[in-house]
Structures are given as C-alpha cells and as structure tokens.
Design a protein around this motif. Structure first.
Motif, PDB file in Angstrom:
ATOM      1  N   SER A 102       0.827  -1.207   0.000  1.00  0.00           N
ATOM      2  CA  SER A 102       0.000   0.000   0.000  1.00  0.00           C
ATOM      3  C   SER A 102       0.863   1.260   0.000  1.00  0.00           C
ATOM      4  CB  SER A 102      -0.892   0.016   1.244  1.00  0.00           C
ATOM      5  OG  SER A 102      -1.762  -1.093   1.238  1.00  0.00           O
ATOM      6  N   ILE A 103       0.448   2.211  -0.823  1.00  0.00           N
ATOM      7  CA  ILE A 103       1.140   3.507  -0.914  1.00  0.00           C
ATOM      8  C   ILE A 103       0.201   4.539  -0.308  1.00  0.00           C
ATOM      9  CG2 ILE A 103       1.969   5.288  -2.505  1.00  0.00           C
ATOM     10  CD1 ILE A 103       2.519   2.945  -4.526  1.00  0.00           C
ATOM     11  N   ILE A 104       0.593   5.136   0.834  1.00  0.00           N
ATOM     12  CA  ILE A 104      -0.257   6.145   1.472  1.00  0.00           C
ATOM     13  C   ILE A 104       0.614   7.333   1.828  1.00  0.00           C
ATOM     14  CG2 ILE A 104      -1.772   6.652   3.425  1.00  0.00           C
ATOM     15  CD1 ILE A 104      -1.833   3.250   3.264  1.00  0.00           C
ATOM     16  N   ILE A 119       3.993  16.174   1.274  1.00  0.00           N
ATOM     17  CA  ILE A 119       5.142  15.956   0.386  1.00  0.00           C
ATOM     18  C   ILE A 119       5.211  14.500  -0.075  1.00  0.00           C
ATOM     19  CG2 ILE A 119       6.822  15.542   2.266  1.00  0.00           C
ATOM     20  CD1 ILE A 119       8.844  17.176   0.486  1.00  0.00           C
ATOM     21  N   ASN A 120       4.752  13.576   0.765  1.00  0.00           N
ATOM     22  CA  ASN A 120       4.821  12.148   0.399  1.00  0.00           C
ATOM     23  C   ASN A 120       3.847  11.777  -0.724  1.00  0.00           C
ATOM     24  OD1 ASN A 120       6.733  11.781   2.404  1.00  0.00           O
ATOM     25  ND2 ASN A 120       5.193  11.316   3.962  1.00  0.00           N
ATOM     26  N   HIS A 164       6.558   5.673  -5.362  1.00  0.00           N
ATOM     27  CA  HIS A 164       6.488   4.368  -4.702  1.00  0.00           C
ATOM     28  C   HIS A 164       6.749   4.482  -3.205  1.00  0.00           C
ATOM     29  CE1 HIS A 164       6.917   1.841  -8.635  1.00  0.00           C
ATOM     30  NE2 HIS A 164       5.719   2.340  -8.463  1.00  0.00           N
ATOM     31  N   TYR A 165       6.088   5.448  -2.585  1.00  0.00           N
ATOM     32  CA  TYR A 165       6.241   5.674  -1.149  1.00  0.00           C
ATOM     33  C   TYR A 165       5.459   4.598  -0.387  1.00  0.00           C
ATOM     34  CZ  TYR A 165       5.599   8.010   3.384  1.00  0.00           C
ATOM     35  OH  TYR A 165       5.567   8.319   4.720  1.00  0.00           O
ATOM     36  N   THR A 166       6.152   3.806   0.419  1.00  0.00           N
ATOM     37  CA  THR A 166       5.441   2.761   1.170  1.00  0.00           C
ATOM     38  C   THR A 166       5.766   2.781   2.660  1.00  0.00           C
ATOM     39  OG1 THR A 166       7.195   1.199   0.564  1.00  0.00           O
ATOM     40  CG2 THR A 166       5.185   1.119  -0.750  1.00  0.00           C
ATOM     41  N   ASP A 167       6.486   3.823   3.128  1.00  0.00           N
ATOM     42  CA  ASP A 167       6.762   3.918   4.576  1.00  0.00           C
ATOM     43  C   ASP A 167       5.454   4.081   5.351  1.00  0.00           C
ATOM     44  OD1 ASP A 167       9.392   3.727   4.026  1.00  0.00           O
ATOM     45  OD2 ASP A 167       9.867   5.852   4.373  1.00  0.00           O
TER      46      ASP A 167
END
Ligand SMILES: [Mn+2]
Length: 451
Positions: A259-261, A265-266, A271-274
């Motif tokens: 999941s990308i949430i 800025i994010n 492909h931000y998945t933190d």
C-alpha cells in the motif's frame, strides 16, 4: 462403525483444508487453458512452471502461488512443478502432455503445516490426470527429446520486468531439479520468459473477470471507508491499517502490492510505502491500495484533502488529472494501441500545465507526470501481456498523475500537491467498462462523502 463416522462427519464437518474455493473456475477451464498453451508451444519445447517456493527461500513470507501455476491448474500450494509438452512425454509407454509433480506429505509436514489435497483431489479441481510425487518418477527421462525449456518466471511484484524480453528474475537454476537434468541433457536451452503464457493471460475469460470484479469491489468498499473517515486520520499508517483490514474482512487473501499512502510531500513520491508520517491539516493524501482475491489483483488510487475540502490550487491540479483520466478512459477500446492511452492522458496534462505556466513545452512532460498512464491487470498487478493493441477481455488501469514536490521550479503555492486517480478498466467489444465505477472521484462527490 462406518455409519458412526459418517454421522460424526455430518454433525461436525471435516475441515482438513478449505480448497478449492467455491468461486474457482471448474476443472474444464484450467484444462482448456493448458490446451491453448499446448497449441502455441513449439515442438520439442517443454514448458515448466514452479511453485513460488522454488524462486525464493524466504520461508517466513505468507505463501502466494506463482501466477502461471494458478492460471493453468488452480493449485495454490508449495512444492509443485507443472510440465507441458505438445509432443508428449513417454511414461510407462504412454504419452502424457501435461504433468504435475507434487511433493508427498509426511506426517510431520501435515502436523506442522496442515494437510494438502490428495492426488485425486488435485485431479478433481485442476483436471490434470497425470499427477506424480517427486520421488515416484525419474523426471530426467521426461526430457530426452526436448531442445528447450520455456520456464515461467515468478512475476508477483516484479514491477514491469518480466515482459520486457527475457526475465531479470531468474528461477533458481541450480535447484536440485535442474542439477541432474543438466548432467544428463547438457544441450537443452533455458528460456526464462512468459512469451507463450502472456498471449493467453492478457485476455481474461469470464471466470477471471468474475474474480477481478470481486477484487475490485473489495477495494472500492475499502476505499470508501477511508474517504468517509478521512477527517479522523492523524497518521498515514492509520489508513494502511483501515484499508488492509477492510480488504481482509471482505475476503481478500492479500494486498495486490504494498500500500502507498502519502500525505503532503509524500503524495509526490511515486512508490512511497513507509506510510509513517503525520497527516497535516489540509494536505492532500494519496492512497494507492488494492486487494488481491484468489490471486487476482485490483489497483485503485484516490487523492483527497485531509480536512475534507479541496483548496483552490488542489482543485485546479486535481481537475486536470481527472480530465486526463476521463479522456483516456473514453479512448479505451478494442483495437487501439496500448501506448495511446498514455498519449491521450499526457496531451491533456501537458496542455493544462503549459497554460498554467508550470511547464514550457511537451518536452517537459515528465517533470510533473513521470510515469506511464496504464498497465495491464490480472493475476499480477503489473500483469503479463503483449502490451500491443487492446483486445476485448483485457483489463488495464488508467492512472494519470501530477506531482509537484517542495523545491520545484514554480510558485510555492503548488508545492507538495501530488494527485493520482486510478481506476480499473475492462476492455469490451466496442467500448470499455470501468470496474471501479462505484468509487466517486468528482470533487463534489468526494467532499460530500467526507462531510
Ligand atoms: Mn497501478
């Protein structure tokens, strides 16, 4: 005694394992898919597909079957090899065109990992008649007339690579299975590629469409829940928990991808998945999350402001992306080139960004819209396909976006606006069907939902 046992079973049920699922295709469908593959395989080529455990030694990951084995057999367990050969493989004087090798379970394995289906049970749901335990046959003899192995690579999560020609995720060729074959058949060519399978898998049959729709419906319901609760969200991971929990509550076995949430800025990180950051008031939250149901992926993105109300700049960028998506979806139909979906969306976005002064010309198109608009969808989220012209039965995503991170060379008022809108589209005879149509995306509808 037998009567008592039967009665016991009727009263208490025997639930050794919960497979096959009631909404799986019937055995004839798997059989037909294998026959279609045999038709296009070249002579003297053996097609091989390995269960996922052959491709990774990470025993701690939840098992998810290699997509090609699921497609041709429905067999969802580890320790299996599917072999197809149109010339036939001679076993005890009989030619076999399809063989499934599976590992026989011992009592310890049953105790620790649960019972897997018997040969007869596998035959019942897959339609394969020739099922052997690994130690029951000398598979070296299978390949005496073979000049090439066509090996299905593992594709889940492999991010567009497998259909780019030869695989960059090679099957572990030094597995025991190949070691002895390499000794006895040193001249067989190893071709790790889905060149045959992709021609079949890109056109979904009715059973696949049913499962894809189920995956999409689960995702739609889960996205709706997030949107309705958006004003109570304080951290990105709360959305991850809510949406993935909802997927599973509604019957999905997995997420189709991580999941990308991303908030603020994010939202501009593709492909931000933190998914750990705090959600600040009024910032956009982009969530790209899809459920996987019986192996079939869905892939949906929505972007909404955390306070439930789009600002002026957010509205401008959002509506450009929405316009691009609507135009691209309208364009989707049988016969058009896959790459043209991107051209249509990109034309809308480029023109609007030039008008706003955010870019100077089309050459700067990828500055704020750096990814492609579409990919195929199926057993893999970035599904294998020829990526040529669209055909009825193809399923594709349409997902344009604009991302303007802090520090971009433009007025600060645009900074940290990242918008992507993604829906799942089934190509039909003369048109297309938006499978995720029930999930709102017009600003007025989204704002109404967030009230
Ligand atoms: Mn996607």
């Amino acid at each position: 005694m037998i009567i008592y046992l039967l009665l016991f079973n009727l009263l208490f049920g025997i639930d050794n394992y919960s497979y096959p699922f009631p909404d799986n295709p019937p055995p004839e469908v798997y059989k037909n898919r294998r026959q279609e593959l045999l038709k296009i395989l070249n002579n003297n080529v053996a097609y091989l597909a390995f269960s996922s455990d052959f491709y990774s030694d990470n025993k701690n990951d939840k098992f998810r079957q290699n997509s090609d084995i699921l497609y041709y057999t429905g067999f969802p367990y580890s320790k299996a090899i599917l072999i197809l050969n149109k010339d036939g493989i001679n076993i005890d004087g009989e030619l076999k065109y399809e063989i499934l090798l599976v590992e026989k379970q011992d009592n310890m394995d049953i105790k620790w990992n649960g019972k897997r289906p018997s040969k007869n049970e596998i035959k019942d749901f897959s339609g394969i008649n020739n099922i052997y335990w690994f130690n029951e046959v000398d598979y070296n003899d299978f390949f005496n007339d073979i000049i090439e192995f066509n090996i299905a690579p593992y594709t889940k999560g492999s991010n567009f690579l497998p259909y780019a020609g030869s695989s960059v995720i090679p099957v572990e060729l030094d597995i025991d299975f190949f070691k002895s074959i390499k000794d006895s058949h040193p001249f067989i060519v190893y071709d790790i590629d889905l060149r045959y399978s992709k021609q079949l898998r890109e056109v979904k049959d009715d059973y696949e469409i049913k499962l894809l729709k189920k995956a999409v419906n689960i995702s739609v319901a889960s996205h709706k829940k997030v949107i309705k609760n958006i004003k109570n969200i304080n951290y990105e991971y709360e959305i991850e928990g809510m949406i993935e929990g909802e997927f599973k509550k509604l019957g999905a076995e997995n997420t189709a991808y991580n999941s990308i949430i991303g908030a603020g800025i994010n939202s501009c990180v593709l492909h931000y998945t933190d998914n750990r950051a705090k959600v600040n008031k009024g910032k956009l939250i982009l969530f790209d999350c899809g459920a996987e149901y019986h192996g079939y992926a869905s892939d949906i993105t929505r972007t909404v402001p955390s306070n439930g109300k789009f600002s002026k700049e957010q509205t401008i960028i959002y509506n450009i992306v929405l316009e691009a998506q609507n135009r691209a979806i309208e364009y989707c139909k049988e016969g058009i080139k896959f790459s043209e979906i991107d051209s249509v969306a990109r034309f809308v976005i480029d023109s609007a960004l030039i008008d706003l002064g955010l870019i100077k010309n089309n050459a700067q198109s990828r500055l704020y819209f750096p990814h492609g608009t579409s990919h195929y969808l199926g057993l893999d989220v970035h599904d294998v396909a020829t990526y040529d012209r669209l055909k009825a039965g193809n399923c594709v995503t349409v997902e344009p976006g604009i991302y303007i991170p802090e520090g971009s060379d433009c007025d600060k008022k645009w900074w940290n606006i990242g918008v992507r809108i993604e829906d799942d589209i089934l190509i039909t005879k003369n048109s297309c069907q938006v499978l995720s149509i029930d999930l709102p995306k017009e600003i007025k509808d989204l704002e109404e939902m967030m009230k």
